[in-house]
Scaffold this active site. Sequence first.
Site, mmCIF file in Angstrom:
data_model
loop_
_atom_site.group_PDB
_atom_site.id
_atom_site.type_symbol
_atom_site.label_atom_id
_atom_site.label_comp_id
_atom_site.label_asym_id
_atom_site.label_seq_id
_atom_site.Cartn_x
_atom_site.Cartn_y
_atom_site.Cartn_z
ATOM 1 N N THR A 255 -53.937 -110.181 -44.461
ATOM 2 C CA THR A 255 -53.293 -110.012 -43.071
ATOM 3 C C THR A 255 -51.890 -110.531 -42.791
ATOM 4 O O THR A 255 -51.263 -111.021 -43.998
ATOM 5 C CB THR A 255 -54.378 -110.491 -41.959
ATOM 6 N N LYS B 289 -49.363 -108.475 -46.339
ATOM 7 C CA LYS B 289 -49.826 -107.232 -46.848
ATOM 8 C C LYS B 289 -49.099 -106.571 -47.942
ATOM 9 O O LYS B 289 -49.519 -105.804 -48.761
ATOM 10 C CB LYS B 289 -50.043 -106.224 -45.716
#
Length: 279
Positions: free
Chosen positions: A65, A69
Amino acid sequence: MTDRYAVFGNPIGHSKSPRIHAMFAAQTGQDISYEAILVDKDSFPAAVDAFIAGGEGPARGANVTVPFKEEAFRLATRRTARAEAAGAVNTLSFDAGAITGDNTDGAGLVRDLKNNLGCDPAGRRILLLGAGGAARGVILPLLLEGPAELVIANRTEETAARLALEFARLPGCAIGVKPDGLGFPGLAGRQFDLVINATSAGLSGTALPLPACVFAPRCIAYEMVYGRETPFMSQARGAGARVADGLGMLVEQAAEAFFIWRGVRPRTAPVLAALAKVP
Ligand code: ATR
């Protein structure tokens, strides 16, 4: 030996992913562990290496997250087509030294729309607000559903125009419509059946300069942020739209990752209900 999974991020303390995957595992009888790992801003590759090398059971995969990413995209030794299109990876699978990167965010959004909200994107006029990473991640999956049109509108018009052009030129895809990129003033007089807020404006409590006319009768307004009433949600409600937040997308992207890793598709409705009850 229990197969190990984790979510990497910073911050990570409030991540719901360990709870979601624990519920999926219990429901499907899968023997896995899933932990949240806080990673220093400059040590993502080392943290993944340490996770793969350490622990009791084999490391099989991870979610990634904010803000890692794009780094996960670069770390992957191979990538799926939807990860390539998104330019970001939220799901890693580890297998015999290979790291496969996928992106389940767009699939999560589409499943939430279709299965939980009864809103099939096919044939709809879609307005996507924002042109950053969150928007980019959902464009291809939305286009593949066959909307009547997809307009990307952004505070910085040039970024929206560039993103739209990139997807209009995407090779090898059976895409019926080509996205358009606009600034917010370009929305005057336009109407949409589905309006998706992929900007981060809600996080700072900022309202977007949207003309009320963008929300067509029976419009669905989808806020990717969850857990709070954003100005976009209030705006959409005021214009008579049906409003949803991003909790369903969170659960559905997790289910898609679980399916990639375990080959079993968990039921999301009970998990969504449990999370909605205890935020
Ligand atoms: P994310 O990965 O969450 O998409 P990002 O890549 O930083 O984050 O992109 C943030 C998006 O929200 C951008 O589209 C940004 O618009 P700009 O390209 O003009 O910067 C949009 N955004 C952030 N704050 C905003 C605000 N107050 N009003 C309108 N748009 C905003």
